[in-house]
Design an enzyme around this catalytic site. Structure first.
Site, PDB file in Angstrom:
ATOM      1  N   ASP A   1      61.470  95.048  54.728  1.00 31.39           N
ATOM      2  CA  ASP A   1      61.426  96.477  54.386  1.00 31.39           C
ATOM      3  C   ASP A   1      62.451  97.268  55.198  1.00 31.39           C
ATOM      4  O   ASP A   1      62.201  98.391  55.619  1.00 31.39           O
ATOM      5  CB  ASP A   1      60.024  97.063  54.583  1.00 31.39           C
ATOM      6  CG  ASP A   1      59.848  98.400  53.865  1.00 31.39           C
ATOM      7  OD1 ASP A   1      60.580  98.644  52.893  1.00 31.39           O
ATOM      8  OD2 ASP A   1      58.988  99.199  54.287  1.00 31.39           O
TER       9      ASP A   1
ATOM     10  N   HIS B   1      61.854 100.230  50.807  1.00 32.42           N
ATOM     11  CA  HIS B   1      61.104 100.880  49.736  1.00 32.42           C
ATOM     12  C   HIS B   1      61.501 102.345  49.548  1.00 32.42           C
ATOM     13  O   HIS B   1      61.198 102.934  48.514  1.00 32.42           O
ATOM     14  CB  HIS B   1      59.591 100.747  49.983  1.00 32.42           C
ATOM     15  CG  HIS B   1      59.028 101.660  51.020  1.00 32.42           C
ATOM     16  ND1 HIS B   1      58.779 101.254  52.317  1.00 32.42           N
ATOM     17  CD2 HIS B   1      58.652 102.956  50.966  1.00 32.42           C
ATOM     18  CE1 HIS B   1      58.261 102.257  52.998  1.00 32.42           C
ATOM     19  NE2 HIS B   1      58.171 103.310  52.201  1.00 32.42           N
TER      20      HIS B   1
ATOM     21  N   SER C   1      58.420 107.303  56.256  1.00 33.38           N
ATOM     22  CA  SER C   1      58.940 105.948  56.114  1.00 33.38           C
ATOM     23  C   SER C   1      60.425 105.881  56.450  1.00 33.38           C
ATOM     24  O   SER C   1      61.227 106.660  55.944  1.00 33.38           O
ATOM     25  CB  SER C   1      58.721 105.448  54.683  1.00 33.38           C
ATOM     26  OG  SER C   1      57.359 105.297  54.404  1.00 33.38           O
TER      27      SER C   1
END
EC number: 3.4.21.107
Length: 473
Positions: free
Chosen positions: A140, A110, A213
């Site tokens: 992911d 993402h 992230s």
């Protein structure tokens, strides 16, 4: 001569030593860990061009830069420009870590999804343009490559050896603040999130925020045990629940991306759900456990092996399946073509089957119909149903049997979770062939006992536990 004061003093000293905490109970020192690994953690910034005709920021809505919602609104609405007909740019930030000295970098899918340009900033302030080797939405995980050599790298560890309560540390770029270190403990292992069935997440209380992230999660040995991926938050910021992808899962994905640019996962071809206390009662189980099969897909490995609707998977290749969330990661990490052994409960008896694992197909969105035929009331359930027309069968993907739920009133059906638009396929071990048969069957159903009702919905099949109050109402 006996010195009682010296004696009392000695006793007090002994007591102090007895209640003093041992040295190992002291908080860990992370300074050396950070010094050794900081250089291998990178900042990732992406730029995505947004067409002028795409939706812009709603008029009058201003989001301060750097807030938890900044990336979200920039991604969907751009920079608020474009009114002059010119394309605008959406920017986002994330983290990553160098896995090899020749420039391979791991981050989240993402973080780089839809990016037109990806810039990696190293600790020495060099900024290098990266290309995507491959990216996998389901896990992911994304693999990037920069043109550089002799880069510092991280050391990979094992998430399987992690214990709940163990200290872990994250390094990343929350809100763009490069090389920020935060520490906490492992809160749980093997967590399943609604949108990520194929990742058994590591849950921690490490402070993770937007920009973290894709960054690494370290154990106290300085080994990467996970890739920070998600947070649970009602505000957009950290609230004590962070989730990391186990490094074994990430590396399995990375190896496939590096080899072919895509990921192949194991597939059984079943839809499953948890066994609740009420469903356990309906299946005469002593306690809720396993993964309840609510649908077997046509021409799937499960169908070929003889798996049936209503089977409860208890073990996969010798590993216990305590909940339905435990099964998808086990299957997904199994090599395509490998023969797996499953143990299941069927009609109160234990069975063992061998299944040749298939490849997980691409996701498809099922069709949904809107036709509203005449309905017949089911008084004991508190619902009205109708037979399926050929058009509805095609739309609901129900080739035979079943009845459409036209309406639901307050009562047993509603309390069980039955809703308008569901298709009732089976009650206990009785397949539903049509409205007429269901009306007669309703008269014979026992009261006060949980009944397993299989229904088809837009997002798949599911068992509901329904308990009728009496037989005459």
């Amino acid at each position: 001569m006996f010195d009682r004061y010296r004696f009392v003093g000695a006793i007090c000293a002994a007591l102090v030593l007895a209640v003093s905490p041992p040295a190992r109970a002291q908080l860990p020192d992370f300074t050396q860990l950070v010094e050794q690994n900081n250089a291998a953690v990178v900042n990732i910034s992406t730029t995505q061009k947004v067409a002028a005709n795409e939706q812009q920021m709603p008029e009058g809505l201003e989001i301060p830069e750097g807030t938890p919602f900044d990336d979200f609104f920039r991604h969907y609405f751009g920079e608020g420009g474009g009114s002059d007909g010119q394309p605008s740019e959406a920017k986002s930030l994330g983290s990553g870590f160098i896995m090899s000295a020749d420039g391979y970098i791991i981050t989240n899918h993402h973080v780089v999804k839809g990016a037109d340009e990806i810039v990696v900033r190293l600790q020495d302030r060099r900024e290098l343009v990266a290309k995507i080797v491959g990216s996998d939405k389901r896990s992911d995980v994304a693999l990037l490559k920069i043109e550089a050599s002799q880069l510092p790298t991280v050391k990979l560890g094992s998430s399987e050896k992690l214990k709940v309560g163990e200290w872990v540390l994250a390094i990343g770029s929350p809100f763009g603040f490069d090389h920020s270190a935060t520490a906490g403990i492992v809160s749980a292992k093997g967590r399943s999130l609604p949108s990520d069935n194929y990742v058994p997440f590591i849950q921690t209380d490490v402070a993770i925020n937007p920009g973290n992230s894709g960054g690494p999660l370290f154990n106290l040995n300085g080994e990467v045990v996970g890739v920070n991926s998600q947070i649970y938050s009602r505000t957009g910021g950290f609230m004590g629940l962070s989730f990391a992808i186990p490094i074994e899962v990430a590396m399995q994905v990375v190896d496939q991306l590096k080899a072919s640019g895509r990921v192949s996962r194991g597939w059984l071809g079943v839809q499953i759900q948890d066994v609740t206390r009420e469903l356990a009662e309906s299946f005469d189980m002593k306690k809720p456990q396993g993964a309840l099969v609510s649908k077997v897909l046509s021409k799937s490995p499960a169908e070929a092996a003889g798996v049936q609707i209503g089977d409860i998977v208890l073990e996969f290749n010798g590993q216990a399946v305590d909940t339905s969330a435990a099964l998808p990661p086990m299957v997904g990490m199994t090599k395509v073509g490998e023969v797996a052994k499953i143990k299941l409960l069927r009609n109160g008896a234990i069975k063992e089957l061998s299944i040749k694992i298939g490849a997980l197909p691409d996701e498809e969105e099922p069709a949904m119909g809107t036709a509203e035929p005449d309905a017949v009331p089911l008084k004991r359930m508190g619902a009205s149903v109708a037979d399926l027309t050929p058009e509805l069968r095609e739309q609901f993907e129900v080739p035979r049997g079943g009845v459409l739920v036209y309406g639901v009133n307050p009562g047993p059906a509603y309390e069980a979770g039955l809703r308008r638009g569901d298709v009732i396929l089976r009650i206990q071990d009785k397949e539903i062939n049509g409205v007429k048969q269901l009306v007669e069957l309703e008269k014979t159903l026992p009261a006060g006992k949980s009944l397993a009702v299989l229904v088809q919905r837009r997002d798949g099949s599911i068992f509901l536990a329904m308990k009728l109050k009496d037989e005459k109402q």
